[in-house]
Scaffold this motif. Structure first.
Motif, PDB file in Angstrom:
ATOM      1  N   GLY A   1      -1.509  -9.610   6.546  1.00 38.75           N
ATOM      2  CA  GLY A   1      -1.212 -10.570   5.491  1.00 38.75           C
ATOM      3  C   GLY A   1      -0.219 -10.043   4.480  1.00 38.75           C
ATOM      4  O   GLY A   1       0.364 -10.811   3.710  1.00 38.75           O
ATOM      5  N   LYS A   2      -0.022  -8.710   4.450  1.00 39.93           N
ATOM      6  CA  LYS A   2       0.997  -8.107   3.604  1.00 39.93           C
ATOM      7  C   LYS A   2       2.338  -8.117   4.356  1.00 39.93           C
ATOM      8  O   LYS A   2       2.395  -8.363   5.550  1.00 39.93           O
ATOM      9  CB  LYS A   2       0.641  -6.672   3.226  1.00 39.93           C
ATOM     10  CG  LYS A   2      -0.739  -6.492   2.612  1.00 39.93           C
ATOM     11  CD  LYS A   2      -0.845  -7.067   1.228  1.00 39.93           C
ATOM     12  CE  LYS A   2      -2.189  -6.702   0.586  1.00 39.93           C
ATOM     13  NZ  LYS A   2      -2.403  -7.389  -0.695  1.00 39.93           N
ATOM     14  N   VAL A   3       3.426  -7.841   3.642  1.00 34.66           N
ATOM     15  CA  VAL A   3       4.755  -7.880   4.251  1.00 34.66           C
ATOM     16  C   VAL A   3       5.249  -6.458   4.512  1.00 34.66           C
ATOM     17  O   VAL A   3       5.184  -5.596   3.635  1.00 34.66           O
ATOM     18  CB  VAL A   3       5.756  -8.626   3.345  1.00 34.66           C
ATOM     19  CG1 VAL A   3       7.090  -8.816   4.073  1.00 34.66           C
ATOM     20  CG2 VAL A   3       5.195  -9.979   2.920  1.00 34.66           C
TER      21      VAL A   3
ATOM     22  N   GLY B   1       1.583  -8.078  -1.274  1.00 36.23           N
ATOM     23  CA  GLY B   1       1.417  -9.519  -1.403  1.00 36.23           C
ATOM     24  C   GLY B   1       1.914 -10.232  -0.155  1.00 36.23           C
ATOM     25  O   GLY B   1       2.241  -9.596   0.857  1.00 36.23           O
ATOM     26  N   SER B   2       2.017 -11.537  -0.235  1.00 35.05           N
ATOM     27  CA  SER B   2       2.443 -12.346   0.896  1.00 35.05           C
ATOM     28  C   SER B   2       3.955 -12.536   0.872  1.00 35.05           C
ATOM     29  O   SER B   2       4.633 -12.205  -0.109  1.00 35.05           O
ATOM     30  CB  SER B   2       1.767 -13.719   0.830  1.00 35.05           C
ATOM     31  OG  SER B   2       2.207 -14.421  -0.337  1.00 35.05           O
ATOM     32  N   TYR B   3       4.475 -13.126   1.939  1.00 33.92           N
ATOM     33  CA  TYR B   3       5.919 -13.355   2.003  1.00 33.92           C
ATOM     34  C   TYR B   3       6.365 -14.345   0.937  1.00 33.92           C
ATOM     35  O   TYR B   3       7.445 -14.194   0.354  1.00 33.92           O
ATOM     36  CB  TYR B   3       6.317 -13.859   3.393  1.00 33.92           C
ATOM     37  CG  TYR B   3       7.811 -13.918   3.596  1.00 33.92           C
ATOM     38  CD1 TYR B   3       8.516 -12.786   3.973  1.00 33.92           C
ATOM     39  CD2 TYR B   3       8.518 -15.107   3.393  1.00 33.92           C
ATOM     40  CE1 TYR B   3       9.898 -12.818   4.143  1.00 33.92           C
ATOM     41  CE2 TYR B   3       9.901 -15.150   3.558  1.00 33.92           C
ATOM     42  CZ  TYR B   3      10.581 -14.003   3.933  1.00 33.92           C
ATOM     43  OH  TYR B   3      11.946 -14.045   4.098  1.00 33.92           O
ATOM     44  N   SER B   4       5.541 -15.338   0.664  1.00 29.61           N
ATOM     45  CA  SER B   4       5.899 -16.306  -0.375  1.00 29.61           C
ATOM     46  C   SER B   4       5.988 -15.628  -1.735  1.00 29.61           C
ATOM     47  O   SER B   4       6.860 -15.944  -2.551  1.00 29.61           O
ATOM     48  CB  SER B   4       4.888 -17.457  -0.410  1.00 29.61           C
ATOM     49  OG  SER B   4       3.580 -16.961  -0.707  1.00 29.61           O
TER      50      SER B   4
END
Length: 286
Positions: free
Chosen positions: A86-88, A276-279
């Motif tokens: 879930g991380k980038v 964090g996420s890609y967003s």
């Protein structure tokens, strides 16, 4: 004269010897059990990495690392990645990676999905990384979120270093904030001078690009020399310790190894995780 009969040796010395032997065996077996427990614990800790190495990674390439070093590096990389779903994932590159085949990097690393790339642009007051232009354009052509970083030389003029970065780096819409890479203390200046110089670089670069830079450093260096004076900056921290297997909440990016291996890059490469996420990462861009 009648000789006095000698006393028979009591059994006590024998018992002492037996006791000593028993204690020695206990210590020996205890140490063995502790070692076995440690091996089992490490096996469980890195179980995902073992599975990847033993079952899923069949096309390993050996470059500067020995085969055993490559196995150990892969073990840790994929263990860390298994804990950060879930991380980038991203990499950072410079001329030390040589000529990078960006098309191959983009198309032939399905098991190593990259979301961002940091590219070394400049170093000191006058140096331009030999592969900056190729890597900068290659990262964009590969549709990665890209960012540029400056390697700070503590004994050189900070304003000239900022000018060097600004002269060579044009940030476009969609690019990540600029990064200041500081890893060494000065040889000819005081620590106070170092802090003042870093602040001048950060202020000038922020004013030019209209975005607050990110600070990159090793964990120990940051804690010892920077933490008190540079609060409020986003952090990109390098920590390769085998005992560090999860990103800390105060780190925006974590560089957890310098031994990554990707098709399209001949040498090893640094691997990073965005917290964090890609967003979330996309919202950071210029």
């Amino acid at each position: 004269m009648k000789r006095k009969p000698q006393r028979k040796a009591s059994g006590r010395p024998g018992k002492k010897s037996t006791t000593k032997i028993s204690q020695g065996k206990i210590l020996k077996y205890s140490a063995l059990l502790l070692f076995i427990g440690f091996v089992i614990a490490m096996g469980y800790q890195y179980r995902h990495g073992f599975m990847y190495w033993l079952g899923f990674k069949t096309d390993k390439r050996v470059t500067a690392l020995t085969k055993e070093e490559r196995k150990i590096a892969d073990l840790r990389i994929y263990e860390v990645l298994s804990r950060h779903k879930g991380k980038v994932l991203g990499i950072d590159v410079s001329h030390y990676q040589g000529k990078i085949d960006w098309e191959t990097v983009m198309n032939d690393n399905e098991d190593f999905p990259i979301g961002f790339v940091f590219v070394r642009a400049t170093a000191g007051k006058s140096k331009l990384d030999r592969e900056f232009n190729n890597n900068w354009e290659g990262a964009r052509a590969s549709s990665y979120l890209r960012g540029a970083y400056h390697y700070y030389r503590p004994d050189e003029n900070s304003v000239q270093q900022a000018d060097n970065f600004i002269k060579n780096v044009v940030l476009e819409k969609g690019d990540l904030p600029p990064v200041l890479d500081i890893e060494k203390i000065p040889n000819r200046q005081s620590l106070d001078s170092l802090e003042s110089g870093l602040k001048r670089w950060l202020a000038k670069v922020e004013k030019h690009y209209g975005v607050k830079p990110i600070i990159y450093s090793g964990e120990s260096f940051y804690a010892d020399f920077l933490k008190k004076e540079f609060k409020g900056y986003n952090l990109w921290i390098a920590n390769y310790s085998v005992f560090e297997d999860e990103i800390r909440k105060e780190w925006l990016f974590w560089q957890f190894t310098d031994k990554g291996q990707l098709k399209g890059i001949e040498s090893t490469v640094d691997v990073n995780i965005y917290n964090g996420s890609y967003s979330g990462l996309s919202r950071m861009v210029k």
